[in-house]
Design a protein around this motif. Structure first.
Motif, mmCIF file in Angstrom:
data_model
loop_
_atom_site.group_PDB
_atom_site.id
_atom_site.type_symbol
_atom_site.label_atom_id
_atom_site.label_comp_id
_atom_site.label_asym_id
_atom_site.label_seq_id
_atom_site.Cartn_x
_atom_site.Cartn_y
_atom_site.Cartn_z
ATOM 1 N N LEU A 25 50.281 25.074 31.128
ATOM 2 C CA LEU A 25 48.858 24.877 31.416
ATOM 3 C C LEU A 25 48.100 26.190 31.608
ATOM 4 O O LEU A 25 46.877 26.193 31.623
ATOM 5 N N GLY A 26 48.825 27.285 31.815
ATOM 6 C CA GLY A 26 48.167 28.575 32.034
ATOM 7 C C GLY A 26 47.382 28.604 33.324
ATOM 8 O O GLY A 26 46.360 29.275 33.429
ATOM 9 N N ALA A 27 47.859 27.870 34.326
ATOM 10 C CA ALA A 27 47.143 27.781 35.602
ATOM 11 C C ALA A 27 48.144 27.597 36.729
ATOM 12 O O ALA A 27 49.197 26.993 36.540
ATOM 13 N N GLU A 28 47.788 28.120 37.892
ATOM 14 C CA GLU A 28 48.587 27.906 39.094
ATOM 15 C C GLU A 28 48.224 26.543 39.682
ATOM 16 O O GLU A 28 47.088 26.067 39.522
ATOM 17 N N PRO A 29 49.153 25.892 40.362
ATOM 18 C CA PRO A 29 48.828 24.611 40.974
ATOM 19 C C PRO A 29 47.822 24.770 42.113
ATOM 20 O O PRO A 29 47.827 25.770 42.815
ATOM 21 N N HIS A 30 46.951 23.769 42.274
ATOM 22 C CA HIS A 30 46.012 23.759 43.405
ATOM 23 C C HIS A 30 46.676 23.171 44.645
ATOM 24 O O HIS A 30 46.263 23.428 45.761
ATOM 25 N N THR A 31 47.716 22.351 44.439
ATOM 26 C CA THR A 31 48.498 21.786 45.534
ATOM 27 C C THR A 31 49.958 22.049 45.210
ATOM 28 O O THR A 31 50.416 21.742 44.108
ATOM 29 N N ASP A 32 50.668 22.627 46.181
ATOM 30 C CA ASP A 32 52.076 22.969 45.966
ATOM 31 C C ASP A 32 52.851 22.591 47.221
ATOM 32 O O ASP A 32 53.019 23.389 48.136
ATOM 33 N N GLU A 33 53.271 21.333 47.254
ATOM 34 C CA GLU A 33 53.994 20.786 48.395
ATOM 35 C C GLU A 33 55.340 20.254 47.923
ATOM 36 O O GLU A 33 55.511 19.956 46.741
ATOM 37 N N PRO A 34 56.314 20.106 48.825
ATOM 38 C CA PRO A 34 57.626 19.599 48.427
ATOM 39 C C PRO A 34 57.586 18.183 47.847
ATOM 40 O O PRO A 34 58.501 17.776 47.145
ATOM 41 N N ASP A 67 42.248 9.640 34.904
ATOM 42 C CA ASP A 67 41.868 10.799 35.707
ATOM 43 C C ASP A 67 43.071 11.689 35.997
ATOM 44 O O ASP A 67 42.960 12.891 36.068
ATOM 45 N N THR A 68 44.231 11.083 36.186
ATOM 46 C CA THR A 68 45.433 11.794 36.598
ATOM 47 C C THR A 68 46.621 11.319 35.774
ATOM 48 O O THR A 68 46.746 10.129 35.506
ATOM 49 N N ILE A 69 47.484 12.254 35.408
ATOM 50 C CA ILE A 69 48.745 11.907 34.767
ATOM 51 C C ILE A 69 49.845 12.447 35.664
ATOM 52 O O ILE A 69 49.874 13.641 35.975
ATOM 53 N N ILE A 70 50.738 11.549 36.108
ATOM 54 C CA ILE A 70 51.827 11.949 37.001
ATOM 55 C C ILE A 70 53.140 11.939 36.225
ATOM 56 O O ILE A 70 53.471 10.954 35.558
ATOM 57 N N PHE A 71 53.851 13.044 36.334
ATOM 58 C CA PHE A 71 55.153 13.196 35.717
ATOM 59 C C PHE A 71 56.226 13.111 36.795
ATOM 60 O O PHE A 71 56.226 13.926 37.729
ATOM 61 N N PRO A 72 57.163 12.154 36.702
ATOM 62 C CA PRO A 72 58.279 12.150 37.642
ATOM 63 C C PRO A 72 59.233 13.276 37.241
ATOM 64 O O PRO A 72 59.534 13.449 36.059
ATOM 65 N N VAL A 73 59.676 14.074 38.204
ATOM 66 C CA VAL A 73 60.557 15.209 37.912
ATOM 67 C C VAL A 73 61.734 15.210 38.881
ATOM 68 O O VAL A 73 61.611 14.771 40.021
ATOM 69 N N SER A 74 62.866 15.702 38.420
ATOM 70 C CA SER A 74 64.034 15.776 39.297
ATOM 71 C C SER A 74 64.176 17.155 39.930
ATOM 72 O O SER A 74 64.722 17.280 41.018
ATOM 73 N N ASP A 75 63.693 18.196 39.262
ATOM 74 C CA ASP A 75 63.745 19.556 39.793
ATOM 75 C C ASP A 75 62.318 20.082 39.860
ATOM 76 O O ASP A 75 61.785 20.579 38.866
ATOM 77 N N LEU A 76 61.708 19.951 41.033
ATOM 78 C CA LEU A 76 60.296 20.291 41.192
ATOM 79 C C LEU A 76 60.033 21.766 40.876
ATOM 80 O O LEU A 76 59.047 22.093 40.217
ATOM 81 N N TYR A 113 54.737 16.976 46.089
ATOM 82 C CA TYR A 113 53.700 16.841 45.064
ATOM 83 C C TYR A 113 53.227 18.219 44.656
ATOM 84 O O TYR A 113 52.944 19.063 45.507
ATOM 85 N N VAL A 114 53.141 18.458 43.356
ATOM 86 C CA VAL A 114 52.519 19.675 42.837
ATOM 87 C C VAL A 114 51.423 19.215 41.888
ATOM 88 O O VAL A 114 51.674 18.411 40.982
ATOM 89 N N ALA A 148 50.015 16.031 37.632
ATOM 90 C CA ALA A 148 50.786 16.071 38.868
ATOM 91 C C ALA A 148 52.271 15.921 38.581
ATOM 92 O O ALA A 148 52.676 15.231 37.648
ATOM 93 N N LEU A 149 53.062 16.579 39.421
ATOM 94 C CA LEU A 149 54.518 16.482 39.368
ATOM 95 C C LEU A 149 54.978 15.795 40.645
ATOM 96 O O LEU A 149 54.618 16.227 41.740
ATOM 97 N N ASP A 150 55.771 14.725 40.509
ATOM 98 C CA ASP A 150 56.218 13.955 41.664
ATOM 99 C C ASP A 150 57.746 13.908 41.689
ATOM 100 O O ASP A 150 58.363 13.234 40.851
#
Length: 112
Positions: A25-34, A5-14, A36-37, A47-49
């Motif tokens: 993705l050609g889309a804006e994030p639905h959640t944009d928090e420090p 259902d979800t794929i999470i990518f660990p990132v160092s520079d959010l 989690y995006v 998701a970006l974590d």
């Protein structure tokens, strides 16, 4: 289980990752928090974590929704998986855990 259902990518520079994924993705994030995006493209959650590596994630991790996190995790461990991240409350009533198969491929489980 169904497809991940979800794929999470660990990132160092959010911020940088958000720019790349917004373009990809050609889309804006639905959640944009420090912490989690999240994007949703045709029903696939991406998701970006920024804390993912600290939690033990070594690369993108697919997450499957399950009804019983502990039972599903125990079944995977009995089948030869090892626990990477113990069950964790990530907020909003959602709990997750991450296991790895014998080759080190990480697999996530989530329960709402």
């Amino acid at each position: 289980m169904t497809a991940a259902d979800t794929i999470i990518f660990p990132v160092s520079d959010l911020g940088a990752a958000k720019g790349v994924f917004t373009t990809l993705l050609g889309a804006e994030p639905h959640t944009d928090e420090p912490y989690y995006v999240g994007f949703n493209v045709d029903g696939q959650e991406i998701a970006l974590d920024p804390n993912g590596r600290r939690k033990g994630l070594t690369g993108p991790v697919p997450f499957w929704k399950v009804d019983d996190l502990e039972a599903s995790s125990a079944a995977l461990v009995a089948a030869g998986a090892s626990v990477v991240q113990q069950p964790t409350d990530v907020g909003g009533g959602r709990r997750t855990t991450v296991v790895a198969d014998a080759d080190g491929n990480q697999l996530g489980l989530m329960q709402d």
